[in-house]
Design a protein around this motif. Sequence first.
Motif, PDB file in Angstrom:
ATOM      1  N   ASP A 254       0.828  -1.200   0.000  1.00  0.00           N
ATOM      2  CA  ASP A 254       0.000   0.000   0.000  1.00  0.00           C
ATOM      3  C   ASP A 254       0.870   1.261   0.000  1.00  0.00           C
ATOM      4  OD1 ASP A 254      -2.745   0.958   0.136  1.00  0.00           O
ATOM      5  OD2 ASP A 254      -2.211   1.749   2.097  1.00  0.00           O
ATOM      6  N   ALA A 255       1.911   1.254   0.832  1.00  0.00           N
ATOM      7  CA  ALA A 255       2.795   2.416   0.908  1.00  0.00           C
ATOM      8  C   ALA A 255       3.598   2.597  -0.373  1.00  0.00           C
ATOM      9  CB  ALA A 255       3.742   2.267   2.104  1.00  0.00           C
ATOM     10  N   ARG A 256       4.055   1.485  -0.975  1.00  0.00           N
ATOM     11  CA  ARG A 256       4.877   1.568  -2.181  1.00  0.00           C
ATOM     12  C   ARG A 256       4.064   2.082  -3.368  1.00  0.00           C
ATOM     13  NH1 ARG A 256      10.140   1.605  -2.917  1.00  0.00           N
ATOM     14  NH2 ARG A 256      10.188   0.036  -4.555  1.00  0.00           N
ATOM     15  N   VAL A 257       2.849   1.605  -3.510  1.00  0.00           N
ATOM     16  CA  VAL A 257       2.011   2.090  -4.609  1.00  0.00           C
ATOM     17  C   VAL A 257       1.750   3.580  -4.431  1.00  0.00           C
ATOM     18  CG1 VAL A 257      -0.195   1.862  -5.792  1.00  0.00           C
ATOM     19  CG2 VAL A 257       0.922  -0.157  -4.894  1.00  0.00           C
ATOM     20  N   HIS A 258       1.479   3.970  -3.204  1.00  0.00           N
ATOM     21  CA  HIS A 258       1.227   5.381  -2.928  1.00  0.00           C
ATOM     22  C   HIS A 258       2.449   6.225  -3.263  1.00  0.00           C
ATOM     23  CE1 HIS A 258       0.108   8.713   0.147  1.00  0.00           C
ATOM     24  NE2 HIS A 258      -0.376   8.973  -1.045  1.00  0.00           N
ATOM     25  N   ALA A 259       3.626   5.759  -2.811  1.00  0.00           N
ATOM     26  CA  ALA A 259       4.855   6.508  -3.045  1.00  0.00           C
ATOM     27  C   ALA A 259       5.199   6.582  -4.529  1.00  0.00           C
ATOM     28  CB  ALA A 259       6.015   5.855  -2.286  1.00  0.00           C
ATOM     29  N   TYR A 387      -8.768   3.302  -2.779  1.00  0.00           N
ATOM     30  CA  TYR A 387      -7.880   4.191  -3.520  1.00  0.00           C
ATOM     31  C   TYR A 387      -8.589   5.489  -3.915  1.00  0.00           C
ATOM     32  CZ  TYR A 387      -4.479   0.411  -3.924  1.00  0.00           C
ATOM     33  OH  TYR A 387      -3.569  -0.558  -3.657  1.00  0.00           O
ATOM     34  N   ALA A 388      -9.856   5.389  -4.274  1.00  0.00           N
ATOM     35  CA  ALA A 388     -10.597   6.581  -4.676  1.00  0.00           C
ATOM     36  C   ALA A 388     -10.672   7.577  -3.523  1.00  0.00           C
ATOM     37  CB  ALA A 388     -11.997   6.197  -5.141  1.00  0.00           C
ATOM     38  N   GLU A 389     -10.918   7.077  -2.325  1.00  0.00           N
ATOM     39  CA  GLU A 389     -11.062   7.957  -1.167  1.00  0.00           C
ATOM     40  C   GLU A 389      -9.712   8.470  -0.677  1.00  0.00           C
ATOM     41  OE1 GLU A 389     -13.202   5.632   1.677  1.00  0.00           O
ATOM     42  OE2 GLU A 389     -15.130   5.823   0.621  1.00  0.00           O
ATOM     43  N   ARG A 390      -8.717   7.571  -0.586  1.00  0.00           N
ATOM     44  CA  ARG A 390      -7.452   7.961   0.026  1.00  0.00           C
ATOM     45  C   ARG A 390      -6.562   8.768  -0.903  1.00  0.00           C
ATOM     46  NH1 ARG A 390      -2.776   4.003   2.606  1.00  0.00           N
ATOM     47  NH2 ARG A 390      -1.200   5.624   2.866  1.00  0.00           N
ATOM     48  N   TRP A 391      -6.484   8.368  -2.178  1.00  0.00           N
ATOM     49  CA  TRP A 391      -5.502   8.962  -3.076  1.00  0.00           C
ATOM     50  C   TRP A 391      -6.085   9.968  -4.056  1.00  0.00           C
ATOM     51  CZ3 TRP A 391      -2.383   3.957  -4.531  1.00  0.00           C
ATOM     52  CH2 TRP A 391      -1.741   3.498  -3.382  1.00  0.00           C
ATOM     53  N   LEU A 392      -7.371   9.815  -4.365  1.00  0.00           N
ATOM     54  CA  LEU A 392      -7.982  10.745  -5.301  1.00  0.00           C
ATOM     55  C   LEU A 392      -8.849  11.784  -4.603  1.00  0.00           C
ATOM     56  CD1 LEU A 392      -9.089   8.276  -8.149  1.00  0.00           C
ATOM     57  CD2 LEU A 392      -6.977   9.603  -7.995  1.00  0.00           C
ATOM     58  N   ASN A 393      -9.024  11.620  -3.286  1.00  0.00           N
ATOM     59  CA  ASN A 393      -9.919  12.506  -2.535  1.00  0.00           C
ATOM     60  C   ASN A 393     -11.305  12.508  -3.165  1.00  0.00           C
ATOM     61  OD1 ASN A 393     -10.613  14.274  -0.475  1.00  0.00           O
ATOM     62  ND2 ASN A 393     -10.117  16.100  -1.686  1.00  0.00           N
ATOM     63  N   GLY A 394     -11.710  11.316  -3.617  1.00  0.00           N
ATOM     64  CA  GLY A 394     -12.996  11.196  -4.306  1.00  0.00           C
ATOM     65  C   GLY A 394     -13.850  10.104  -3.704  1.00  0.00           C
ATOM     66  N   GLN A 395     -14.736   9.570  -4.512  1.00  0.00           N
ATOM     67  CA  GLN A 395     -15.619   8.531  -4.016  1.00  0.00           C
ATOM     68  C   GLN A 395     -16.055   7.609  -5.148  1.00  0.00           C
ATOM     69  OE1 GLN A 395     -18.673  11.220  -2.506  1.00  0.00           O
ATOM     70  NE2 GLN A 395     -20.101  10.518  -4.086  1.00  0.00           N
ATOM     71  N   LEU A 396     -16.485   6.410  -4.756  1.00  0.00           N
ATOM     72  CA  LEU A 396     -17.053   5.422  -5.674  1.00  0.00           C
ATOM     73  C   LEU A 396     -18.511   5.218  -5.305  1.00  0.00           C
ATOM     74  CD1 LEU A 396     -16.924   3.095  -7.799  1.00  0.00           C
ATOM     75  CD2 LEU A 396     -16.215   1.602  -5.919  1.00  0.00           C
TER      76      LEU A 396
END
Length: 419
Positions: A254-259, A387-396
């Motif tokens: 999770d951390a590596r994909v984010h980084a 991923y939508a919530e954490r990295w895109l600041n969005g929603q599904l």
Amino acid sequence: MSYLRKLNKAYAQLSNAKDLDDLLRLSIKAVKGTLGFDRAGFLLFDAQTQEQVGTWGIDAHGKLRNEHGLRYPITDDHLMLDSSESIRLIRNKSLNDMGEAQGVGWHVQAMVSSEKELFGWLFVDNLVNGKDISQEEFEVLETFSTVLGQLIIRAKIEDTLNSTLKSLAVKDQPQPETQSKLARLDTHIEHSSESMILAEKLIGLVPMSTRYIGNLVNFISLLSPKQFDAANIDLLDTAKSSANRLSRIFRFVDARVHATTNDKRQTVSCAAVAKYWQSQFQPLFDKTTHSLIVKADQPELLVTIPLILLTQLVKELMSNALYHGLESTTGGQISIKLSSQGGLLTVTIDDNGIGLESSQLNEVSKLFVTSKPNENLGTGLNVVQHYAERWLNGQLDLSESTQGGLQATLTFPVSQEQA
């Protein structure tokens, strides 16, 4: 060392595999070195030629050997998907090396497969030392071959994603009509293909990691030391160790994909994104009766987005529609639409498949929940939501499609300008 600990050690060794071929090489080394058997070999199944194809094996002297040039015909003795057994022990069998008889002993053939695909066979025998096989050792080989099948699935996913990204990264002659719109994207790809390949590989591992973690956590929660006698207490220790290891793996992934992907954003037109997705997803439809349509409401609008991450999320939603919504239909259709309003980018995936009951819409995106009646775990929609919530600041959001199936909508803020 107990066989349970040996298996645990073998799985740790296989986790270092670089690709599918390396996984098979390490598996043969583990069968001999860690599990302690005389000889082993792995032969892949070639469905087109109906042949078994060599990979890696142990020779008559107990040495690892590259056997990639070997090909043998499939016989009636080979375990297949329609067989009632997945592993077979034959005693007093002629044992061969490179087709030449070397002696007589026991021979184990284990089918390595997923639920719907045969990968090949793991062969093990006692040619070198002639030691008999115990029931526990037979069960160890059965467990090892089953887990190897799951690891091969993961390795094939990684190899496919790696190959796809490499082909994209070396593409230096786009079609004339898309060349100008893809200029910014091509420039980015040229300078950061390595990080994108890594991101694709890591993203592909997330659903597998969460599935393993869910299985182990649920399993361990039902266990207590009181249920085990002294001879089997290793079982609980190994289960706890595996759960802790996979939890760490998931956090690391999770951390590596984010980084790797969080700051890798591209400014590109909506039309270019639509063309890119059409080219990336179309091969999944070529051998089906279904069709794919990708379009943009404002083709010339430039948006700054993490394209690689977003592509993976849309691919997960599109695959969910293709393999679940349209699984039991013919001539289905999936449409992907990009639209923008008020600083928000919306990606809508619609299908005309079987859809979901209204009561399922809220439940199906939860971790380890699936709409399929014969499966207990599901991860895909939950991963997209995460991923939508954490990295895109969005929603599904999930709802009933106007086409009659399921509609999945990704919405998140972006910077934008007219081309």
